[in-house]
Design an enzyme around this catalytic site. Structure first.
Site, PDB file in Angstrom:
ATOM      1  N   ASP A  41       2.612   5.250  -7.246  1.00 14.54           N
ATOM      2  CA  ASP A  41       3.957   5.257  -6.213  1.00 14.54           C
ATOM      3  C   ASP A  41       5.133   5.073  -7.194  1.00 14.54           C
ATOM      4  O   ASP A  41       6.545   5.012  -6.703  1.00 14.54           O
ATOM      5  CB  ASP A  41       3.999   3.987  -5.440  1.00 14.54           C
TER       6      ASP A  41
ATOM      7  N   HIS B   1       0.987  -1.071   0.052  1.00 17.75           N
ATOM      8  CA  HIS B   1       0.042  -0.021   0.009  1.00 17.75           C
ATOM      9  C   HIS B   1       0.933   1.381  -0.039  1.00 17.75           C
ATOM     10  O   HIS B   1       1.577   1.587  -1.017  1.00 17.75           O
ATOM     11  CB  HIS B   1      -0.759  -0.519   1.365  1.00 17.75           C
TER      12      HIS B   1
ATOM     13  N   HIS C  92      -2.528  -2.425  -9.786  1.00 19.48           N
ATOM     14  CA  HIS C  92      -3.515  -1.873  -8.858  1.00 19.48           C
ATOM     15  C   HIS C  92      -4.754  -2.631  -8.821  1.00 19.48           C
ATOM     16  O   HIS C  92      -5.063  -3.182 -10.152  1.00 19.48           O
ATOM     17  CB  HIS C  92      -3.844  -0.312  -9.447  1.00 19.48           C
TER      18      HIS C  92
HETATM   19  N1  CMC Z   1       4.664  -7.091 -10.382  1.00 20.27           N
HETATM   20  C1  CMC Z   1       4.443  -8.167 -11.043  1.00 20.27           C
HETATM   21  N2  CMC Z   1       3.369  -8.856 -11.232  1.00 20.27           N
HETATM   22  C2  CMC Z   1       2.271  -8.425 -10.464  1.00 20.27           C
HETATM   23  C3  CMC Z   1       2.422  -7.340  -9.996  1.00 20.27           C
HETATM   24  C4  CMC Z   1       3.619  -6.500  -9.905  1.00 20.27           C
HETATM   25  N3  CMC Z   1       3.693  -5.403  -9.374  1.00 20.27           N
HETATM   26  N4  CMC Z   1       1.093  -6.878  -9.617  1.00 20.27           N
HETATM   27  C5  CMC Z   1       0.350  -7.735 -10.054  1.00 20.27           C
HETATM   28  N5  CMC Z   1       1.071  -9.040 -10.659  1.00 20.27           N
HETATM   29  C6  CMC Z   1       0.326 -10.061 -11.044  1.00 20.27           C
HETATM   30  C7  CMC Z   1       0.092 -10.952 -10.064  1.00 20.27           C
HETATM   31  O1  CMC Z   1       1.269 -11.917  -9.698  1.00 20.27           O
HETATM   32  C8  CMC Z   1      -1.063 -11.967 -10.665  1.00 20.27           C
HETATM   33  O2  CMC Z   1      -0.467 -12.717 -11.503  1.00 20.27           O
HETATM   34  P1  CMC Z   1      -1.035 -14.116 -11.814  1.00 20.27           P
HETATM   35  O3  CMC Z   1      -2.541 -13.582 -12.539  1.00 20.27           O
HETATM   36  O4  CMC Z   1      -0.309 -15.014 -12.871  1.00 20.27           O
HETATM   37  O5  CMC Z   1      -1.343 -14.789 -10.486  1.00 20.27           O
HETATM   38  C9  CMC Z   1      -1.753 -10.561 -11.467  1.00 20.27           C
HETATM   39  O6  CMC Z   1      -0.756  -9.672 -11.646  1.00 20.27           O
HETATM   40  C10 CMC Z   1      -2.920 -10.115 -10.699  1.00 20.27           C
HETATM   41  O7  CMC Z   1      -2.466  -9.344  -9.468  1.00 20.27           O
HETATM   42  P2  CMC Z   1      -3.006  -9.550  -8.218  1.00 20.27           P
HETATM   43  O8  CMC Z   1      -2.027  -9.894  -6.905  1.00 20.27           O
HETATM   44  O9  CMC Z   1      -4.157 -10.418  -8.062  1.00 20.27           O
HETATM   45  O10 CMC Z   1      -3.612  -8.051  -7.982  1.00 20.27           O
HETATM   46  P3  CMC Z   1      -4.186  -7.508  -6.685  1.00 20.27           P
HETATM   47  O11 CMC Z   1      -5.543  -6.399  -7.091  1.00 20.27           O
HETATM   48  O12 CMC Z   1      -4.408  -8.292  -5.677  1.00 20.27           O
HETATM   49  O13 CMC Z   1      -2.863  -6.648  -6.345  1.00 20.27           O
HETATM   50  C11 CMC Z   1      -1.529  -4.839  -5.683  1.00 20.27           C
HETATM   51  C12 CMC Z   1      -2.899  -5.317  -6.258  1.00 20.27           C
HETATM   52  C13 CMC Z   1      -1.473  -3.221  -5.944  1.00 20.27           C
HETATM   53  C14 CMC Z   1      -1.412  -4.989  -4.579  1.00 20.27           C
HETATM   54  C15 CMC Z   1      -0.643  -5.500  -6.919  1.00 20.27           C
HETATM   55  O14 CMC Z   1      -0.628  -5.000  -8.067  1.00 20.27           O
HETATM   56  C16 CMC Z   1       1.050  -5.160  -6.328  1.00 20.27           C
HETATM   57  O15 CMC Z   1       1.403  -5.614  -5.438  1.00 20.27           O
HETATM   58  N6  CMC Z   1       1.876  -4.199  -6.846  1.00 20.27           N
HETATM   59  C17 CMC Z   1       3.163  -3.848  -6.111  1.00 20.27           C
HETATM   60  C18 CMC Z   1       2.917  -2.989  -5.007  1.00 20.27           C
HETATM   61  C19 CMC Z   1       2.478  -1.596  -5.330  1.00 20.27           C
HETATM   62  O16 CMC Z   1       2.913  -1.055  -6.041  1.00 20.27           O
HETATM   63  N7  CMC Z   1       1.380  -1.033  -4.595  1.00 20.27           N
HETATM   64  C20 CMC Z   1       1.018   0.169  -4.761  1.00 20.27           C
HETATM   65  C21 CMC Z   1      -0.442   0.360  -5.042  1.00 20.27           C
HETATM   66  S1  CMC Z   1      -0.951   2.000  -5.366  1.00 20.27           S
HETATM   67  C22 CMC Z   1      -0.975   2.908  -4.188  1.00 20.27           C
HETATM   68  C23 CMC Z   1      -2.049   2.503  -3.121  1.00 20.27           C
HETATM   69  O17 CMC Z   1      -3.281   2.868  -3.491  1.00 20.27           O
HETATM   70  O18 CMC Z   1      -1.764   2.194  -2.102  1.00 20.27           O
END
Ligand code: CMC
Length: 433
Positions: A365, A268, A309
């Protein structure tokens, strides 16, 4: 004739039910009537991490993740970023309408005159180890404020609510700056009420040996703009935490402190800190392909931090604005050497099938950390710089929740998957594992 209802047939019993659809939703509570027998609890929805569950009605922030739209109270973020100021946006988020000049003047006066904290807060800060993370100091001191303002428990009273909201918005930069000064071993600097919200914060961070520290207007405007972009983002993890904790009718300091805890996490608000660490780890443009390969293979559970996201499945509109601001800031501070790595990383990722297929784009970010670093902030302060403006969103969402007659104490259901009832086994009868 089309009807706004959903007809469900329970194939276990053959019975059919008609459930109303409102705002594109069904009330999951309506599923409880679907039972196989009289002693059946009734059907529930199972939705870990709230992927498809609305928890409230809100009139504060609108996001269309597919189109990359973000609006505060109906105003597009791009217009607010260009034309507004952070405290004007704060007023808008809290009150629903843009302020008149008089209303804004009064609001700025109020916030400016609540920036001081009780002297004992300094003693409290001094209790932390020299290397404590400023986010843990911030979360703790904000929670401690409830001990200084016992009137904060009157959450049903609008007058009391508004005083606490003003205090929270006003004191957050002071607490943030104190946590920074503590970690640097520097004396705390008191707020200067002659300065703007952002300039006062920067002065409390930077002043040393002289009271005449002058904030560069480009940097002041850049941070004010970053604060606008971070002010609210509807039902994200920290806001949901604030609403959930606040639903117990606890005071807003305790609820906002929970939000700070949630924001601290690397998925986050900690992500901008993680982006910088990632860019440093990559170290050189030539190493990007290997890094991307490692992310795609899931090696070491690496992620491309600052990408992806839960809601945006296109370019985060905040990231677009930030990219523009970065150039203005770097003209004053000199270019952050990690920028080249970030730009190339983004270029490669946006062409890579793995990221394209999963709709992973840069989020807020990805570039914000580069700006904060160029402005001289250590990485530990990045989530703190997120928490200061997000306090406005937390307060607006908290108050909306308190006033919503449909809201109750948050209490999700569970699917129990543990052991069935069994009898206690005395110590001497337990087999060694
Ligand atoms: N790098 C590589 N792969 C990713 C990433 C990433 N940053 N984000 C998602 N994926 C992949 C994930 O592994 C999954 O792949 P598969 O379908 O093969 O299993 C797919 O994309 C869907 O991801 P998810 O984890 O189901 O997506 P989510 O909605 O649960 O997670 C997130 C959203 C923001 C937590 C995630 O994208 C992430 O961890 N990003 C990196 C951390 C980040 O930049 N966070 C800041 C968010 S914006 C600021 C805020 O609002 O806080």
């Amino acid at each position: 004739m089309p009807k706004d209802t959903l007809t469900i047939t329970d194939n276990r019993t053959g019975k059919t039910y008609e459930v109303p659809i409102e705002n594109g939703c069904i009330r999951t509570h309506a599923l409880r009537q679907i039972k196989v027998g009289d002693d059946d609890f009734g059907l529930m929805g199972y939705d870990p991490a709230f992927l498809n569950t609305a928890n409230c009605r809100s009139a504060i922030t609108f996001i269309d993740g597919d189109k990359g739209i973000l609006e505060y109270r109906g105003y597009p973020i791009e217009q607010l970023a260009e034309k507004s100021s952070f405290l004007e946006v704060a007023y808008l988020l809290l009150n629903g309408e843009l302020p008149t000049p008089k209303e804004l003047e009064k609001f700025i006066h109020l916030v400016t005159h609540h920036t001081y904290v009780h002297e004992n807060i300094k003693t409290f800060m001094d209790g932390f180890r020299y290397d404590a993370h400023p986010m843990s100091m911030l979360a703790s001191t904000v929670a401690a404020l409830s001990g200084f303002y016992p009137d904060a428990k009157h959450t049903k009273d609008e007058h009391h609510r508004r005083i606490q909201i003003t205090r929270l918005i006003a004191k957050m930069p002071t607490l943030a700056a104190f946590s920074y000064r503590h970690s640097m071993g520097l004396p705390y600097i008191y707020p200067d009420n002659d300065l703007s919200y952002v300039a006062n914060f920067l002065a409390m961070i930077r002043r040393i040996g002289t009271a005449t520290y002058k904030v560069h207007p480009t940097l002041e405007r850049a941070l004010d703009l970053l604060f606008i972009l971070h002010a609210d983002h509807e039902q994200n993890c920290s806001t949901t935490s604030v609403r959930t904790v606040g639903s117990s009718e606890v005071d807003p300091y305790s609820a906002v402190s929970a939000g700070i805890g949630a924001l601290y996490g690397p998925l986050h608000g900690g992500a901008n800190e993680a982006v910088l660490r990632m860019l440093r780890e990559i170290g050189h443009v030539s190493k990007i392909p290997d890094f991307i390969k490692a992310v795609k293979s899931g090696e070491g559970e690496k992620k491309l931090m600052g990408f992806g996201h839960r809601v945006y499945k296109s370019y985060d509109p905040r990231a677009k604005v930030i990219k523009r601001v970065a150039d203005e800031v770097f003209e004053v501070t000199g270019k952050n050497p990690l920028l080249d790595i970030a730009v190339e990383l983004e270029r490669i990722a946006l062409q890579d099938e793995y990221f394209v297929k999963r709709k992973l784009y840069p989020n807020v970010d990805f570039y914000s950390g580069l700006i904060y670093e160029a402005m001289g902030f250590p990485v530990e302060m990045f989530p703190v710089l997120f928490a200061i403006p997000r306090t406005v969103g937390w307060c607006a969402q908290w108050e909306e929740m308190v006033k919503d007659p449909e809201q109750k104490i948050a209490r999700p259901r569970q699917i129990y998957v543990g052991a069935q009832r069994r009898d206690y086994v005395p110590m001497d009868k337990r087999a060694a594992k």
